[in-house]
Every structure is written in structure tokens, then in C-alpha cells.
Design a protein around this motif. Structure first.
Motif, PDB file in Angstrom:
ATOM      1  N   ARG A  37       0.810  -1.216   0.000  1.00 41.95           N
ATOM      2  CA  ARG A  37       0.000   0.000   0.000  1.00 41.95           C
ATOM      3  C   ARG A  37       0.852   1.278   0.000  1.00 41.95           C
ATOM      4  O   ARG A  37       0.600   2.205  -0.760  1.00 41.95           O
ATOM      5  CB  ARG A  37      -0.912   0.019   1.231  1.00 41.95           C
ATOM      6  CG  ARG A  37      -1.726  -1.246   1.463  1.00 41.95           C
ATOM      7  CD  ARG A  37      -2.717  -1.525   0.372  1.00 41.95           C
ATOM      8  NE  ARG A  37      -3.574  -2.665   0.723  1.00 41.95           N
ATOM      9  CZ  ARG A  37      -4.000  -3.561  -0.151  1.00 41.95           C
ATOM     10  NH1 ARG A  37      -3.659  -3.473  -1.417  1.00 41.95           N
ATOM     11  NH2 ARG A  37      -4.778  -4.563   0.253  1.00 41.95           N
ATOM     12  N   LYS A  38       1.879   1.316   0.854  1.00 34.95           N
ATOM     13  CA  LYS A  38       2.632   2.563   1.038  1.00 34.95           C
ATOM     14  C   LYS A  38       3.359   3.031  -0.222  1.00 34.95           C
ATOM     15  O   LYS A  38       3.309   4.222  -0.542  1.00 34.95           O
ATOM     16  CB  LYS A  38       3.618   2.432   2.198  1.00 34.95           C
ATOM     17  CG  LYS A  38       2.975   2.577   3.563  1.00 34.95           C
ATOM     18  CD  LYS A  38       4.004   2.691   4.663  1.00 34.95           C
ATOM     19  CE  LYS A  38       4.738   4.010   4.624  1.00 34.95           C
ATOM     20  NZ  LYS A  38       5.634   4.175   5.789  1.00 34.95           N
ATOM     21  N   PRO A  39       4.049   2.170  -0.970  1.00 37.29           N
ATOM     22  CA  PRO A  39       4.734   2.663  -2.167  1.00 37.29           C
ATOM     23  C   PRO A  39       3.782   3.301  -3.175  1.00 37.29           C
ATOM     24  O   PRO A  39       4.104   4.326  -3.785  1.00 37.29           O
ATOM     25  CB  PRO A  39       5.388   1.404  -2.742  1.00 37.29           C
ATOM     26  CG  PRO A  39       5.522   0.476  -1.590  1.00 37.29           C
ATOM     27  CD  PRO A  39       4.328   0.739  -0.719  1.00 37.29           C
ATOM     28  N   VAL A  40       2.613   2.692  -3.344  1.00 38.69           N
ATOM     29  CA  VAL A  40       1.640   3.232  -4.295  1.00 38.69           C
ATOM     30  C   VAL A  40       1.055   4.543  -3.778  1.00 38.69           C
ATOM     31  O   VAL A  40       0.855   5.497  -4.535  1.00 38.69           O
ATOM     32  CB  VAL A  40       0.519   2.201  -4.558  1.00 38.69           C
ATOM     33  CG1 VAL A  40      -0.548   2.789  -5.471  1.00 38.69           C
ATOM     34  CG2 VAL A  40       1.118   0.943  -5.174  1.00 38.69           C
ATOM     35  N   LEU A  41       0.798   4.606  -2.480  1.00 40.22           N
ATOM     36  CA  LEU A  41       0.242   5.810  -1.882  1.00 40.22           C
ATOM     37  C   LEU A  41       1.219   6.989  -2.034  1.00 40.22           C
ATOM     38  O   LEU A  41       0.844   8.075  -2.481  1.00 40.22           O
ATOM     39  CB  LEU A  41      -0.071   5.546  -0.409  1.00 40.22           C
ATOM     40  CG  LEU A  41      -1.010   6.528   0.309  1.00 40.22           C
ATOM     41  CD1 LEU A  41      -1.671   5.828   1.484  1.00 40.22           C
ATOM     42  CD2 LEU A  41      -0.281   7.756   0.786  1.00 40.22           C
ATOM     43  N   ILE A  42       2.483   6.756  -1.675  1.00 39.47           N
ATOM     44  CA  ILE A  42       3.494   7.807  -1.784  1.00 39.47           C
ATOM     45  C   ILE A  42       3.708   8.203  -3.242  1.00 39.47           C
ATOM     46  O   ILE A  42       3.822   9.388  -3.580  1.00 39.47           O
ATOM     47  CB  ILE A  42       4.831   7.348  -1.151  1.00 39.47           C
ATOM     48  CG1 ILE A  42       4.646   7.044   0.338  1.00 39.47           C
ATOM     49  CG2 ILE A  42       5.910   8.407  -1.358  1.00 39.47           C
ATOM     50  CD1 ILE A  42       4.184   8.226   1.153  1.00 39.47           C
ATOM     51  N   GLY A  43       3.754   7.205  -4.127  1.00 39.88           N
ATOM     52  CA  GLY A  43       3.911   7.500  -5.556  1.00 39.88           C
ATOM     53  C   GLY A  43       2.779   8.348  -6.099  1.00 39.88           C
ATOM     54  O   GLY A  43       2.990   9.253  -6.919  1.00 39.88           O
ATOM     55  N   GLY A  44       1.562   8.073  -5.648  1.00 35.84           N
ATOM     56  CA  GLY A  44       0.417   8.869  -6.090  1.00 35.84           C
ATOM     57  C   GLY A  44       0.547  10.321  -5.684  1.00 35.84           C
ATOM     58  O   GLY A  44       0.262  11.228  -6.479  1.00 35.84           O
ATOM     59  N   PHE A  45       0.974  10.558  -4.459  1.00 36.61           N
ATOM     60  CA  PHE A  45       1.169  11.928  -4.007  1.00 36.61           C
ATOM     61  C   PHE A  45       2.237  12.645  -4.838  1.00 36.61           C
ATOM     62  O   PHE A  45       2.107  13.830  -5.149  1.00 36.61           O
ATOM     63  CB  PHE A  45       1.572  11.950  -2.526  1.00 36.61           C
ATOM     64  CG  PHE A  45       0.409  11.955  -1.574  1.00 36.61           C
ATOM     65  CD1 PHE A  45      -0.477  13.021  -1.533  1.00 36.61           C
ATOM     66  CD2 PHE A  45       0.196  10.886  -0.712  1.00 36.61           C
ATOM     67  CE1 PHE A  45      -1.555  13.028  -0.662  1.00 36.61           C
ATOM     68  CE2 PHE A  45      -0.880  10.887   0.163  1.00 36.61           C
ATOM     69  CZ  PHE A  45      -1.757  11.960   0.195  1.00 36.61           C
ATOM     70  N   LEU A  46       3.304  11.936  -5.210  1.00 36.14           N
ATOM     71  CA  LEU A  46       4.366  12.559  -6.004  1.00 36.14           C
ATOM     72  C   LEU A  46       3.872  12.939  -7.401  1.00 36.14           C
ATOM     73  O   LEU A  46       4.197  14.016  -7.913  1.00 36.14           O
ATOM     74  CB  LEU A  46       5.560  11.605  -6.104  1.00 36.14           C
ATOM     75  CG  LEU A  46       6.361  11.402  -4.808  1.00 36.14           C
ATOM     76  CD1 LEU A  46       7.423  10.332  -5.005  1.00 36.14           C
ATOM     77  CD2 LEU A  46       6.984  12.717  -4.352  1.00 36.14           C
ATOM     78  N   SER A  59      -5.602   9.420  -7.617  1.00 42.69           N
ATOM     79  CA  SER A  59      -6.254   8.106  -7.528  1.00 42.69           C
ATOM     80  C   SER A  59      -5.511   7.182  -6.572  1.00 42.69           C
ATOM     81  O   SER A  59      -6.119   6.319  -5.939  1.00 42.69           O
ATOM     82  CB  SER A  59      -6.351   7.471  -8.917  1.00 42.69           C
ATOM     83  OG  SER A  59      -5.059   7.206  -9.458  1.00 42.69           O
ATOM     84  N   GLY A  60      -4.182   7.351  -6.446  1.00 46.25           N
ATOM     85  CA  GLY A  60      -3.412   6.506  -5.543  1.00 46.25           C
ATOM     86  C   GLY A  60      -3.842   6.635  -4.094  1.00 46.25           C
ATOM     87  O   GLY A  60      -4.240   5.648  -3.463  1.00 46.25           O
ATOM     88  N   PRO A  61      -3.794   7.852  -3.517  1.00 49.11           N
ATOM     89  CA  PRO A  61      -4.238   8.020  -2.127  1.00 49.11           C
ATOM     90  C   PRO A  61      -5.680   7.586  -1.903  1.00 49.11           C
ATOM     91  O   PRO A  61      -6.003   6.980  -0.874  1.00 49.11           O
ATOM     92  CB  PRO A  61      -4.065   9.523  -1.898  1.00 49.11           C
ATOM     93  CG  PRO A  61      -2.969   9.915  -2.823  1.00 49.11           C
ATOM     94  CD  PRO A  61      -3.156   9.065  -4.041  1.00 49.11           C
ATOM     95  N   ARG A  62      -6.575   7.871  -2.856  1.00 42.88           N
ATOM     96  CA  ARG A  62      -7.982   7.527  -2.684  1.00 42.88           C
ATOM     97  C   ARG A  62      -8.196   6.010  -2.639  1.00 42.88           C
ATOM     98  O   ARG A  62      -8.861   5.486  -1.740  1.00 42.88           O
ATOM     99  CB  ARG A  62      -8.808   8.144  -3.818  1.00 42.88           C
ATOM    100  CG  ARG A  62     -10.280   7.727  -3.857  1.00 42.88           C
ATOM    101  CD  ARG A  62     -11.021   8.162  -2.601  1.00 42.88           C
ATOM    102  NE  ARG A  62     -12.441   7.872  -2.688  1.00 42.88           N
ATOM    103  CZ  ARG A  62     -12.990   6.681  -2.457  1.00 42.88           C
ATOM    104  NH1 ARG A  62     -12.221   5.655  -2.123  1.00 42.88           N
ATOM    105  NH2 ARG A  62     -14.288   6.512  -2.558  1.00 42.88           N
ATOM    106  N   VAL A  63      -7.619   5.304  -3.599  1.00 46.16           N
ATOM    107  CA  VAL A  63      -7.798   3.855  -3.664  1.00 46.16           C
ATOM    108  C   VAL A  63      -7.118   3.167  -2.486  1.00 46.16           C
ATOM    109  O   VAL A  63      -7.693   2.292  -1.831  1.00 46.16           O
ATOM    110  CB  VAL A  63      -7.235   3.303  -4.992  1.00 46.16           C
ATOM    111  CG1 VAL A  63      -7.169   1.780  -4.956  1.00 46.16           C
ATOM    112  CG2 VAL A  63      -8.103   3.751  -6.154  1.00 46.16           C
TER     113      VAL A  63
END
Length: 414
Positions: free
Chosen positions: A81-90, A120-124
């Protein structure tokens, strides 16, 4: 309230967990609502001749946001979850920088596309993280609390946007969004542990094809996702044309942020109501009752509109407030019921639900928004059609049995 730890180590306090999930989900609503008061200035900056063209600042963002769901969910099931979440914010931050320096309307729309894909990353992932830890009514209760917190930001967003526009242009709005996204990203990066126990060495992720088949075979997931799409279409119909309706029909400009806040604020009350009642009353009784009430309210306002022509502004605002309150009851419950069968593939499931809900909503809201003709007639008709279709979908999904109670799922088997 059942909390699934999955054997994970450090756990942040529940209040902090709710705050992180709320801020992750709020980035999308904030990115839309904070722009509403700036749309006329954007139209003036780029000399847009058709006033309805300014709506693309909202609808393009939402379409890109929906598209991003197709990638981020399955990815979070595989790499965490965390890599995708952080990547989405970037990615979101990169799009925001492009918006700040945009020198054409086309470039601004491109920036909004990048922002939407990133958001979409943080939301999903936020929904998947909640599903990693909670199930059934407990998930609905947590989602209600999360929504209660994150709705506060969109409620005040138009007022905040007005203050930022007073600095001279619409660009300070994007500067604020950049700072907000980076701060939330840093908070989550430092404090949120990985919640997906199905990633890491020696763990084989669920094949994408099997995950998709699991989703497509779930009557609840498909039904409630489609219903969410039509309900979301109602929300985006209002958001896309709200500024024009209040300015053109009622001559309200200065007080628009306050009115928008009062309407959207009813969703905070709805989230509180749901969090207090869902464990005792049940998701279906609450949400089905809210949907039936929504259909009735919309049909009544259509009759009033046909009789009097221009609906008095006080009645129009009251109508919107009731609709937002009822939608606020439905959203966490429909989302939880759609996600409930998908515990092993929460990321992919969250992607599907989010993509379909947002994509359908953006399309439906965009259609009615572009039909705006200086009256509220398209909005009232759109609300009526979308809410009735949503009710029919739920009725079919539940095989004709509405508002019935279902036994709690055992969280250990989810």
C-alpha cells in the motif's frame, strides 16, 4: 468494532489512522471544490468564450482520477500500500507544479489530468487500508468517521479558494494544493505501517485475472458499485454547475462559498449519524432507507419546479442539503457492501469500485453539466433519472428485498 491486525507490528492511534485516511481521501474533493470559485477567473485568464467550457477543469480531473484507479489498486495488492500511496502523491504534486506555471487552458487541463491520475493513488489505497483492517459494519463505521473528517476540508474549500483568489489570481490555489499534498505525504510516509499482509518475500499475490473474475462474480460488488456511480453522478451534476446556477439564476456570487459549505456540511452530519447507528440498525436498512427517501425528495422538487418555474432559493438550498445528507448516509454503506466480498484483493477491489463509481459519475455529471441552459431544469431531471436508476439497481442486486438485515461477517474469514 472488530479490528484486523493481520499480525502487523506498530499501530498508530485510531485517531491518527482516521486522520491519515481522511486526508488521503480529501485530496480529490479538495482539488475539485476549491476550484469552483476560481472558474470565472480561469475563464477570463484564457479568454474562454463558452462559459460551460470552464467545467472541464472539474470533469477532466475526475475522468483522469477514475482512469488512474485501473492501475493503482492491483499494484498496491502486489507491491504494498505505502509505495503506491506515496507514488500517487508525487505524481499529484508534479501535476500541481504544471498547473502553477500553465500558460494556456490546454496546459492547465493537462495539469489537471496529471493531478487526477496521481490523486487516484491516495484515494484507492486509503479504502484498501481500511478494508485491510476492518470488515462489515465495523468498516462502514470507520469509513463514516473518516468521511466525517475529510468532508470538513471540501466544505470550507470554496471559502478558502475565495481567499486565495484574492491574492491576485487562481494560481495560489495550486500552490496551496502542492503544500497540502506534500505535508500529508510526509505524515503518512513517516507514520503509516504497511497494512497489506499479502506482500513481501515468499508471498504469491492473487493473479490479476482471478481477482477480476472474483469481482465480476460478486453480485454485491457489481450492484452497489453501479448504484454508487449513479449517485455520484448526482453529486457531480451539482458540483459542475453549482457556481453557474447560483450566479445566473439567483444572482449569488459573494455568498456562494457559504451556501456551498452549508449544503456539503450536511454530509458531516450524515457521517456522524451513520457511525452512531450502523452497528445497531445495519448497513442495508440505513442506506436503502436513505436511497428511497432521496428518490422521493427529488420527485417532489421536480413537481414543485414544474408548478412554479424558478424554485425559491431557500427551498433550492434546503433540497440540496437534504440530498447531500441522504447521499452521505449511502456512500460509506454502499462502499462497504461493495468491498465486503473482496478482502483478499482489497486493492484491486477498491480500484474497481472507485474507477466505476467515479467514471460513471464523471460521465453522467458531465452530460447534465453541459446541458446547463441558464435554468435548474437539467439538474432536477438528471437527479430524478439517476436516483431512480440507482434504486432499481439496488432492488435487482438484493433480489427485490430492500432494507433487510443481514448477519455480520466473521472478520477472521474476510
Amino acid at each position: 468494532m472488530s479490528d484486523q491486525s493481520h499480525g502487523l507490528g506498530r499501530r498508530e492511534p485510531i485517531a491518527e489512522f482516521v486522520g491519515m485516511m481522511a486526508m488521503s481521501m480529501a485530496i480529490t474533493a479538495l482539488s475539485v471544490d476549491i476550484m469552483l470559485v476560481a472558474l470565472p477567473d480561469i475563464a477570463a485568464t484564457f479568454a474562454l468564450h463558452d462559459a460551460n467550457t470552464q467545467q472541464f477543469v472539474v470533469t477532466v480531473y475526475m475522468a483522469a482520477f477514475a482512469t488512474g484507479h485501473l492501475v493503482v489498486g492491483p499494484l498496491s495488492d502486489r507491491i504494498g500500500r505505502k509505495p503506491v500511496l506515496i507514488g500517487g502523491f508525487l505524481v499529484y504534486a508534479a501535476g500541481t507544479v504544471v498547473a502553477i506555471v500553465a500558460d494556456s487552458f490546454t496546459m492547465l487541463l493537462l495539469a489537471r489530468v496529471i493531478q487526477g491520475l496521481g490523486a487516484s493513488g491516495p484515494r484507492v489505497v486509503a479504502v484498501a487500508v481500511v478494508r485491510d483492517r476492518y470488515v462489515g459494519r465495523a468498516m462502514s463505521q470507520i469509513m463514516s468517521i473518516v468521511m466525517m473528517v475529510f468532508i470538513v476540508l471540501p466544505v470550507i474549500a470554496p471559502s478558502l479558494g475565495s481567499l486565495l483568489v484574492m491574492l491576485g489570481s487562481w494560481r495560489p490555489i495550486f500552490m496551496f494544493l502542492l503544500a497540502f499534498s506534500l505535508l500529508v505525504m510526509a505524515w503518512i510516509g513517516l507514520r503509516l505501517p504497511e497494512t497489506n499482509p499479502r506482500t513481501g518475500a515468499g508471498v504469491t499475490p492473487v493473479p490479476l485475472g482471478l481477482a477480476v473474475m472474483t469481482i465480476l462474480r460478486s453480485r454485491e460488488t457489481i450492484g452497489y458499485t453501479l448504484s454508487l456511480g449513479f449517485i455520484f453522478g448526482c453529486l457531480l451534476t451539482y458540483i459542475a454547475s453549482a457556481q453557474q446556477i447560483f450566479q445566473d439564476i439567483y444572482g449569488i456570487v459573494t455568498w456562494f462559498p457559504a451556501i456551498f459549505a452549508s449544503v456539503a456540511g450536511t454530509m458531516v452530519l450524515a457521517s456522524l449519524t451513520n457511525s452512531l447507528l450502523v452497528e445497531r440498525v445495519g448497513m442495508r436498512r440505513l442506506s436503502h432507507g436513505a436511497l428511497i427517501s432521496l428518490v422521493g425528495t427529488i420527485l417532489i422538487i421536480n413537481v414543485v419546479h414544474a408548478l412554479v418555474g424558478v424554485v425559491p432559493v431557500a427551498l433550492f438550498v434546503a433540497f440540496l442539503a437534504v440530498c447531500f445528507y441522504l447521499v452521505g448516509i449511502m456512500l460509506p454503506n454502499f462502499n462497504s457492501m461493495a468491498m465486503e466480498p473482496l478482502g483478499r484483493i482489497a486493492g484491486t477491489g477498491s480500484s474497481f469500485v472507485g474507477f466505476a463509481m467515479t467514471g460513471i459519475g464523471a460521465l453522467l455529471g458531465g452530460i447534465v453539466g453541459q446541458l446547463y441552459d441558464g435554468t435548474a431544469h437539467p439538474l432536477f431531471i438528471g437527479y430524478a433519472v439517476y436516483s431512480v436508476v440507482s434504486l432499481l439497481i439496488v432492488w435487482v442486486t438484493e433480489r427485490g428485498k430492500l432494507m433487510h438485515a443481514t448477519p455480520q461477517h466473521n472478520p477472521t474469514t474476510a
